[in-house]
Design a protein around this motif. Structure first.
Motif, short mmCIF file in Angstrom:
data_model
loop_
_atom_site.label_atom_id
_atom_site.label_comp_id
_atom_site.label_asym_id
_atom_site.label_seq_id
_atom_site.Cartn_x
_atom_site.Cartn_y
_atom_site.Cartn_z
N CYS A 69 0.54 22.10 -43.47
CA CYS A 69 -0.38 21.29 -44.27
C CYS A 69 -1.71 22.01 -44.47
N ARG A 70 -2.18 22.69 -43.43
CA ARG A 70 -3.40 23.47 -43.61
C ARG A 70 -3.19 24.58 -44.63
N GLU A 71 -2.01 25.16 -44.61
CA GLU A 71 -1.67 26.23 -45.55
C GLU A 71 -1.72 25.73 -47.00
N ILE A 72 -1.28 24.51 -47.22
CA ILE A 72 -1.27 23.93 -48.56
C ILE A 72 -2.69 23.88 -49.13
N LEU A 73 -3.67 23.64 -48.28
CA LEU A 73 -5.05 23.50 -48.76
C LEU A 73 -5.77 24.83 -48.94
N GLY A 74 -5.15 25.94 -48.52
CA GLY A 74 -5.81 27.23 -48.67
C GLY A 74 -7.16 27.25 -47.97
N GLY A 75 -8.18 27.77 -48.64
CA GLY A 75 -9.51 27.85 -48.05
C GLY A 75 -10.09 26.49 -47.71
N ASN A 76 -9.79 25.49 -48.52
CA ASN A 76 -10.30 24.14 -48.25
C ASN A 76 -9.68 23.54 -46.99
#
Length: 392
Positions: free
Chosen positions: A342-349
């Motif tokens: 899930c963190r990966e989905i948001l990229g830098g954000n």
């Protein structure tokens, strides 16, 4: 407000709940969304627990659901698991506060206290009149608590004198009582004590610098000749086997909390993916993003299935240590994968708290470790299936 299953409950396991249980979940969900969720990021960054929500949690009967003295209505272990999930879905620290008060403190008194002790303390803990903490882990004793406790209880007439230290004790900076587990100097067996935190010689110091479960107020506890009357010794706690009864029950509920952490991260990532536009279309339209979302949902769905069954086994009197251990090891491992995707989905954000995911990502590390690490739970299950202990 009509009951709706969570979108992340892809197979509709919530439909196993009774109508009364669904009504409870609906009201709790509304409170958490409206009154708790808007303030958690601010308090997480400050590493402060929002004391303002404690009365609201207790007034909604989330504490004491498992015992006759305090439960608001007849309910199932599966339902109590869903309560833990709903709390963690909004914030893992909020779920941990309830888990300590409800699973560990109420659980210790409910399972190892006398009838008189249960009658005196359980209603006060359920209402929030008394806040509790659970003192088992020590600076030099975590996974080996069964043998490694160094806190000593010495009998002195009608009293016990406690000396030692505890570490990582949640709620302990503001608790009114702490359940202290100590080895008896007489027989070497682990016994439990209800220790009012105002007792001379008892000191709790907040642990600073945590980057996981930042809102939880963990403390180091020092016990220097703390005198506790025999009436405050848990009368049915006579060895570590009795302590393990409490941990068996809470371990399964922590597994449910792990699902809640995964669900919270998944919901935030799905929301972001549908709103964020890249290359002229929403992220959710990209195959690689859908792959991460589906893998996350698969982890959540599998974990709900495991935890539903282990909770059913508790209600049926069939749950053993290895059953709750497998649920905790599995659900927390799947949670750890899911929050990472899930963190990966948001990229830098994904590394700023504005979008919630990093809070779930960081908090998952503590949930992964407490109430028995994956390794220790694996060894409990391994001993069961092979008949051979491999702890050392």
């Amino acid at each position: 407000m009509a009951f709706e299953t969570l979108a992340s409950d892809f197979y509709g396991y919530e439909n196993l709940l009774t109508d009364r249980e669904k009504d409870f979940i609906t009201a709790l969900r509304r409170y958490l969304e409206n009154d708790v969720k808007p303030i958690v990021n601010e308090h997480w960054e400050k590493a402060e627990f929002p004391a303002s929500i404690i009365p609201g949690l207790h007034s909604r009967d989330v504490v004491g659901l498992g015992f006759d003295e305090t439960k608001a209505f007849e309910n199932s272990a599966v339902f109590r698991g869903w309560v833990a999930l709903e709390l963690a879905r909004v914030d893992a620290s909020v779920s941990t506060y309830v888990g300590v008060q409800n699973g560990l403190v109420v659980g210790a008194l409910g399972l190892t206290g006398s009838a008189e002790q249960r009658a005196e303390w359980l209603p006060k803990l359920a209402s929030g009149e008394v806040i509790g903490a659970f003192g088992l882990t020590e600076p030099q004793s975590g996974s080996d608590s069964a043998q490694g406790l160094q806190t000593i209880a010495t009998r002195s007439g009608d009293d016990w004198v406690l000396n030692g230290s505890k570490r990582w004790i949640g709620n302990a900076t503001f608790s009114d009582i702490t359940i202290i587990w100590a080895k008896s100097a007489e027989d070497g067996q682990v016994k439990g004590f209800i220790v009012p935190t105002s007792t001379p010689g008892y000191t709790a110091t907040k642990i600073e610098g945590k980057q996981s479960l930042r809102m939880v107020q963990n403390a180091d506890i020092t016990l220097e000749n703390v005198v506790v009357p025999e009436s405050l010794r848990l009368q049915e706690a006579n060895s570590f086997k009795d302590t393990a009864k409490v941990l068996r029950q809470t371990r399964a509920e922590v597994a449910w909390s792990a699902i809640g952490v995964a669900v919270g991260a998944y919901e935030a990532a799905l929301r972001y993916a549908t709103e964020r536009v890249q290359f002229g279309k929403p992220l959710a339209s990209h195959q690689l993003i859908q792959d991460l979302l589906v893998k996350s949902l698969g982890n959540i769905t599998a974990s709900i299935g495991v935890c539903t069954r282990v909770s059913e086994m508790l209600d049926q009197g069939e749950q053993r240590d290895e059953h709750s251990a497998l649920a905790k090891a599995f659900a927390t491992s799947r949670m750890r994968e899911t929050v990472s995707w899930c963190r990966e989905i948001l990229g830098g954000n994904g590394i700023v708290i504005d979008y919630d995911v990093i809070r779930f990502f960081a908090d998952a590390e503590a949930v992964y470790s407490y109430e028995g690490t994956r390794e220790m739970n694996t060894l409990i299950v391994g001993r069961s299936i092979t008949g051979k202990a491999a702890f050392a």
